[in-house]
Scaffold this active site. Structure first.
Site, mmCIF file in Angstrom:
data_model
loop_
_atom_site.group_PDB
_atom_site.id
_atom_site.type_symbol
_atom_site.label_atom_id
_atom_site.label_comp_id
_atom_site.label_asym_id
_atom_site.label_seq_id
_atom_site.Cartn_x
_atom_site.Cartn_y
_atom_site.Cartn_z
ATOM 1 N N LYS A 150 19.002 -18.033 -1.385
ATOM 2 C CA LYS A 150 18.316 -18.829 -2.404
ATOM 3 C C LYS A 150 19.306 -19.385 -3.424
ATOM 4 O O LYS A 150 19.239 -20.544 -3.807
ATOM 5 C CB LYS A 150 17.266 -17.983 -3.134
ATOM 6 N N GLU A 209 18.340 -12.651 1.464
ATOM 7 C CA GLU A 209 17.490 -13.762 1.035
ATOM 8 C C GLU A 209 17.852 -14.211 -0.380
ATOM 9 O O GLU A 209 17.890 -15.413 -0.672
ATOM 10 C CB GLU A 209 16.013 -13.354 1.106
ATOM 11 N N CYS A 247 14.216 -35.804 8.157
ATOM 12 C CA CYS A 247 13.700 -37.165 8.349
ATOM 13 C C CYS A 247 12.192 -37.187 8.131
ATOM 14 O O CYS A 247 11.502 -36.208 8.371
ATOM 15 C CB CYS A 247 14.015 -37.719 9.735
ATOM 16 N N TRP A 281 17.794 -38.360 7.442
ATOM 17 C CA TRP A 281 18.747 -37.273 7.234
ATOM 18 C C TRP A 281 19.793 -37.421 8.325
ATOM 19 O O TRP A 281 19.497 -37.271 9.508
ATOM 20 C CB TRP A 281 18.022 -35.927 7.335
ATOM 21 N N HIS A 314 35.045 -1.349 3.311
ATOM 22 C CA HIS A 314 35.663 -1.760 4.576
ATOM 23 C C HIS A 314 36.205 -3.189 4.512
ATOM 24 O O HIS A 314 36.307 -3.859 5.538
ATOM 25 C CB HIS A 314 34.658 -1.593 5.727
ATOM 26 N N LYS A 337 13.697 -29.683 4.799
ATOM 27 C CA LYS A 337 12.645 -28.666 4.815
ATOM 28 C C LYS A 337 12.307 -28.231 6.231
ATOM 29 O O LYS A 337 12.153 -27.049 6.510
ATOM 30 C CB LYS A 337 11.391 -29.226 4.131
ATOM 31 N N ARG A 395 11.564 -33.011 2.757
ATOM 32 C CA ARG A 395 12.143 -32.772 4.072
ATOM 33 C C ARG A 395 13.657 -32.990 4.082
ATOM 34 O O ARG A 395 14.342 -32.596 5.018
ATOM 35 C CB ARG A 395 11.487 -33.694 5.108
ATOM 36 N N GLU A 420 21.736 -22.137 -1.850
ATOM 37 C CA GLU A 420 21.165 -23.395 -1.374
ATOM 38 C C GLU A 420 20.704 -24.310 -2.493
ATOM 39 O O GLU A 420 20.647 -25.526 -2.299
ATOM 40 C CB GLU A 420 20.038 -23.145 -0.358
ATOM 41 N N ASN A 472 12.549 -39.898 14.154
ATOM 42 C CA ASN A 472 12.916 -38.546 13.743
ATOM 43 C C ASN A 472 13.327 -37.787 14.995
ATOM 44 O O ASN A 472 12.599 -37.785 15.984
ATOM 45 C CB ASN A 472 11.719 -37.851 13.073
ATOM 46 N N GLY A 473 14.507 -37.146 14.979
ATOM 47 C CA GLY A 473 14.956 -36.393 16.142
ATOM 48 C C GLY A 473 16.376 -36.761 16.527
ATOM 49 O O GLY A 473 17.104 -37.392 15.766
#
Length: 610
Positions: free
Chosen positions: A487, A483, A2, A75, A506, A605, A27, A490, A99-100
């Protein structure tokens, strides 16, 4: 997650708000809207989808005309993305952006319905708007009292931008947990989720703290504490400008930020190196202060957690101190055995990550010392940690982190070197040598970016049609593989998982089918022979192997299909340069698939809710 903006001044408010919201697209969002005072009334325009949808709607309806208003990119947390669920939301004589997450919204909503309130949306935010309207009726013409009574009933996190119909040239704001700043220009004032939104207009801002309420008019800014007492705050200045947040000729922010990594490392580590040795005194870190830590916890989320995984390997190898790496969202709920004498390192790009901030506060309650590693000046983690290392990455606009990750790694190395020296596990000469090698990493990355782009680009064409793939590695290469896998998935939306190469037998090796891509990382000399054996196992079962390896390694050509080499440096530091080809593979794969590289779907973000 947001984005909030607000403007009070002399410019065309609609244009300022929409432009500011474009700077917050990184964001993550699924809808957008603005509320502007027009001829004494609050006019709301909002739309599901990208900001272009809002722009087109305003072209059709006519944009709101005025010089004061608020805006938002949403968002979704409560209610699916839709025009109705978009912000701003309205109550009686009030409109807000938020926002929240309001955790007790259902209880408040039921109470308001009992009192005759009707709701249009499925959001928790509309509950706040109606609650503000309810209290405003009880305290007419008193916005500050209304806001104070309202936020006292809210449980959860919020940054609120508020306008009251009876006060057409004013904006109000309040904050708990979620980030909020007030920008100060010449005869104009702003609210925003971060400085990026307003950097085209001003670099000067106030950082709003938990419990504070803001009142903005064309004459200035008043800031009050939770008791209603006026506060005097220090005006801060951003140390970067609008040019730093532009693409600079690159097709995407992500590739620009990959190319900025050498400068970001230099900017971060050079001021912390003195006479060839790490010097973290400006971060409140000295040899005496850290020599007695017996156990270390590293707590972070996503990419920052992967930087922590590398940190674990390096600290344990060099300083011989046990390290536990925790996902921040799990840390609190497993009742961690943290006590006095322990150090908890919190890594967060934004410094506002909700789970990481909660982990920091719990650690302090349990008696541990805390070290924050953050990129955002004056953020909550930066203010509350006992020790602090800023990562001077500059603004990172792409949602998928690259340069913030690299500088997190670089400061983890500096800290590990200093800790190993404090513990007497390495000599000053060994520490100096390691530090010199760290100083070489920017030039090595520059070389990779100058000479070695064609193979990652070519490899990406082989991945574009893949449904699923694996990353494998051992030791530090396994941490790096985690990582690399994140990347890729996403931004390309290709399913991928990272596995310790020795774990394949295994169970995981059963996934290998003909021509399935496997990206193998082999940069550790002591582990090379065993890693190559694991690579040959997947190759023998039909995998298409893409190998990222140190350039001086002699590797059987039959072990791989495609080879990407990385210049040699001390093994312990290889995760820094070796990260770059993995970033490039992810970037070019996303481009090949036609994805929105900088704004991947469903991602934000800054994650300011749990």
């Amino acid at each position: 997650m947001c984005g909030i903006v607000g403007y009070c001044g002399y410019r065309d408010c609609s244009d300022v708000l929409v432009e500011a919201l474009t700077k917050l697209e990184y964001r993550g969002y699924d809808s957008a809207g603005i509320a502007v005072f027009e001829d004494g009334n609050i006019r709301v325009e909002k739309s599901q989808g990208r900001l272009d949808n809002l722009r087109n709607k305003m072209l059709s309806d006519g944009k709101p005309e005025g010089t004061t208003g608020i805006g938002h990119t949403r968002w979704a947390t409560h209610g699916k993305p839709s025009d109705v669920n978009s912000h701003p939301h309205s109550g009686e004589k009030v409109a807000i952006v938020h926002n929240g997450i309001i955790e007790n919204y259902k209880e408040l909503k039921d109470l308001l319905i009992e009192k005759g309130q009707k709701f249009l949306s499925d959001t928790d935010t509309e509950v706040v708007a109606k609650l503000l309207g309810f209290y405003y009726k009880k305290s007419p013409m008193n916005p500050l009292e209304t806001i104070k009574n309202t936020v006292a009933r809210l449980e959860g996190s919020y940054a609120l931008g508020i306008v009251f119909e009876d006060f057409p040239d004013m904006i109000y704001a309040a904050r708990k947990e979620s980030p909020l700043i007030v920008g100060v220009g010449k005869d104009e004032f702003f609210i925003a989720s971060d400085v990026t939104a307003i950097i085209n207009y001003t670099k000067d801002y106030y950082l709003i703290e938990h419990g504070e309420i803001v009142e903005i008019s064309k004459d200035g800014v008043n800031i009050y504490d939770e008791h209603g007492d006026k506060k005097v705050k220090t005006l801060l200045t951003a140390d970067w400008d609008a040019e730093a947040a532009k693409k600079g000729g690159y097709p995407h922010f992500m590739i620009k930020e990959i190319h900025e990594q050498p400068d970001s490392i230099n900017t971060t580590i050079r001021p912390r190196i003195s006479n060839g040795m790490p010097n973290l005194e400006e971060c409140q870190i000295t040899l005496d202060k850290i020599k007695d830590f017996k156990k270390i916890f590293i707590v972070a989320c996503g990419t920052a957690m992967h930087a922590g995984m590398v940190g674990k390997y390096v600290i344990e190898k060099l300083a011989r101190v046990p390290v536990v790496v925790d996902i921040a969202s799990e840390f609190r709920y497993r009742e961690p055995i943290v006590e006095e004498g322990d150090l908890v390192i919190i890594i967060s790009q934004s410094g506002e990550t909700a789970d990481s901030l909660a982990a920091l506060r719990l650690s302090k309650e349990l008696g541990a010392k805390t070290l924050g590693i953050v990129n955002a000046k004056g953020s909550s983690i930066a203010r509350e940690a006992d020790m602090l290392i800023y990562t001077h990455a500059g603004p990172e606009i792409a949602v998928a982190s690259t340069k913030a990750y690299i500088v997190q790694l670089s400061v983890m190395y500096l800290f590990a070197f200093e800790l190993a020296l404090a513990k007497g596990k390495i000599t000053e000469e060994e520490c100096c040598t390691l530090t010199q090698h760290l100083e070489l990493t920017p030039s090595i990355i520059h070389r990779i970016l100058s000479e070695n782009l064609s193979m990652p680009q070519f490899v990406a064409t082989k991945l574009a049609a893949a449904d699923s793939l694996l990353y494998i590695g051992r030791g530090l290469d396994y941490a790096l593989s985690m990582e690399g896998s994140l990347k890729l998935k996403e931004i390309s939306y290709i399913h991928s998982e990272a596995y310790a190469a020795g774990e394949l037998k295994h169970g995981t090796i059963s996934l290998i089918t003909d021509n399935m891509p496997v990206i193998a990382v082999a940069t550790q000399e002591k582990l090379l022979e065993k890693t190559i054996s694991n690579i040959k196992e997947v190759k023998a079962r039909g995998a298409m192997v893409i190998l990222v390896a140190r350039e001086d390694f002699k590797i059987d050509h039959e072990a791989y299909d495609y080879l990407i080499t990385v210049p040699k440096i001390d093994d312990v530091l290889m995760p820094i340069p070796a990260a770059v080809p993995l970033q490039l593979i992810a970037y070019y794969a996303a481009v090949q698939r036609g994805n929105d590289v900088d704004k991947p779907r469903n991602l934000a973000k800054s994650v300011t809710v749990e």
